[in-house]
Write an enzyme that holds these catalytic residues in place. Structure first.
Site, PDB file in Angstrom:
ATOM      1  N   ASP A  23       0.816  -1.217   0.000  1.00 17.15           N
ATOM      2  CA  ASP A  23       0.000   0.000   0.000  1.00 17.15           C
ATOM      3  C   ASP A  23       0.847   1.263   0.000  1.00 17.15           C
ATOM      4  OD1 ASP A  23       0.985  -0.317   2.581  1.00 17.15           O
ATOM      5  OD2 ASP A  23      -0.950  -0.728   3.482  1.00 17.15           O
ATOM      6  N   HIS A  35      -6.662  -4.851  10.719  1.00 18.13           N
ATOM      7  CA  HIS A  35      -6.470  -4.576   9.283  1.00 18.13           C
ATOM      8  C   HIS A  35      -5.180  -5.228   8.764  1.00 18.13           C
ATOM      9  CE1 HIS A  35      -4.233  -0.428   9.847  1.00 18.13           C
ATOM     10  NE2 HIS A  35      -3.390  -1.432   9.911  1.00 18.13           N
ATOM     11  N   GLU A  73      -9.401  -2.017   6.049  1.00 17.82           N
ATOM     12  CA  GLU A  73      -9.973  -1.789   7.370  1.00 17.82           C
ATOM     13  C   GLU A  73     -11.174  -2.717   7.580  1.00 17.82           C
ATOM     14  OE1 GLU A  73      -8.227  -0.011   9.230  1.00 17.82           O
ATOM     15  OE2 GLU A  73      -7.612   1.897   8.379  1.00 17.82           O
TER      16      GLU A  73
END
Ligand code: PGA
Length: 236
Positions: free
Chosen positions: A63, A131, A136
């Site tokens: 990410d 997470h 999430e």
């Protein structure tokens, strides 16, 4: 899920290092899935100082914050350069480009990269809310790379790295849970008592989107490396 319970972060990093070394030496680490956060820092220090050769390996990170240039000190592009890539050259390093204003375009591009480079071994940390990546609670187990909203708990947990909480980006580009589950092998690390609930929910509760990491129960090859504090709520 295989569990390795260790004394502390250093012992966990050493256990992870041995698994990675073995995969690399067996020729099974063509694509290495990487994570950021404080959890893998010791592992990356061991990799940096080792003589392991990643020059034939492609890396793919989970990410990146949306809105940060890759040169921003709190961007994950910067973190990875500093913690690993400057010292250890890879064949190619992929991270999402947080500076692309078009989150949809960036996500589609990144998901295509994952499809072209199936991940052999994925490193994961876990958030206190369960997470993985920036997936999430509520994220679908078949989600793919997309722009996601960070929840308040994540913004607060990550504020320690920024001048103030207001500077923490509110969205990120994250590999989905479905993208993560495609990895051949998964290694998840967690240390400290503040991860104990998330570890319990991941390992012992019926999988539910309330705990994104519980999706890993459906994966055939997951090893978790956790310290005694993170393991303290496990009953089995
Ligand atoms: P941490 O973050 O390693 O900084 O605890 C883990 C995560 O949020 O995935």
């Amino acid at each position: 899920m295989k569990k390795i319970i260790v004394k502390d972060n250093l012992e966990g990093a050493k256990a992870g290092f041995e698994i990675i070394k073995n995969e690399l030496e067996q020729g099974n680490l063509n694509v290495f899935g990487l994570a950021t956060g404080s959890t893998p820092e010791t592992l990356y220090a061991l990799l940096r100082e080792s003589d392991l050769d990643f020059s034939n390996t492609v890396s793919i990170n989970l990410d990146e914050y949306k809105g940060l240039e890759p040169t921003h000190e709190q961007s994950y592009n910067y973190f990875m350069k500093e913690k690993l890539f400057d010292a250890k050259p890879f064949k190619k390093n992929y991270l999402p480009n947080g500076a692309n204003p078009d989150g949809e375009e960036e996500s589609a591009k990144y998901e295509a990269i994952i499809q072209e480079n199936p991940i052999d071994l994925q490193i994961l940390g876990i958030g206190t809310n369960g997470h993985i990546g920036f997936n999430e609670p509520g994220s679908s187990f078949d989600s793919i790379t997309r722009e996601v909203d960070l929840v308040e708990a994540t913004i607060e947990a990550n504020a320690r790295f920024f001048e103030s909480k207001d500077e923490v980006p509110k969205t990120a580009i994250s590999m989905g849970i479905g993208s993560i589950l495609k990895a051949n092998k998964i290694l998840l690390f967690a240390y400290g008592e503040n991860k104990a609930d998330a570890i319990y929910n991941m390992v012992e509760k019926t999988p539910s989107t309330d705990c994104p990491a519980s999706a890993l129960q459906n994966h055939p090859d997951v090893t978790i490396i956790i310290d005694e504090a993170a393991a303290s709520k496990l009953t089995k």
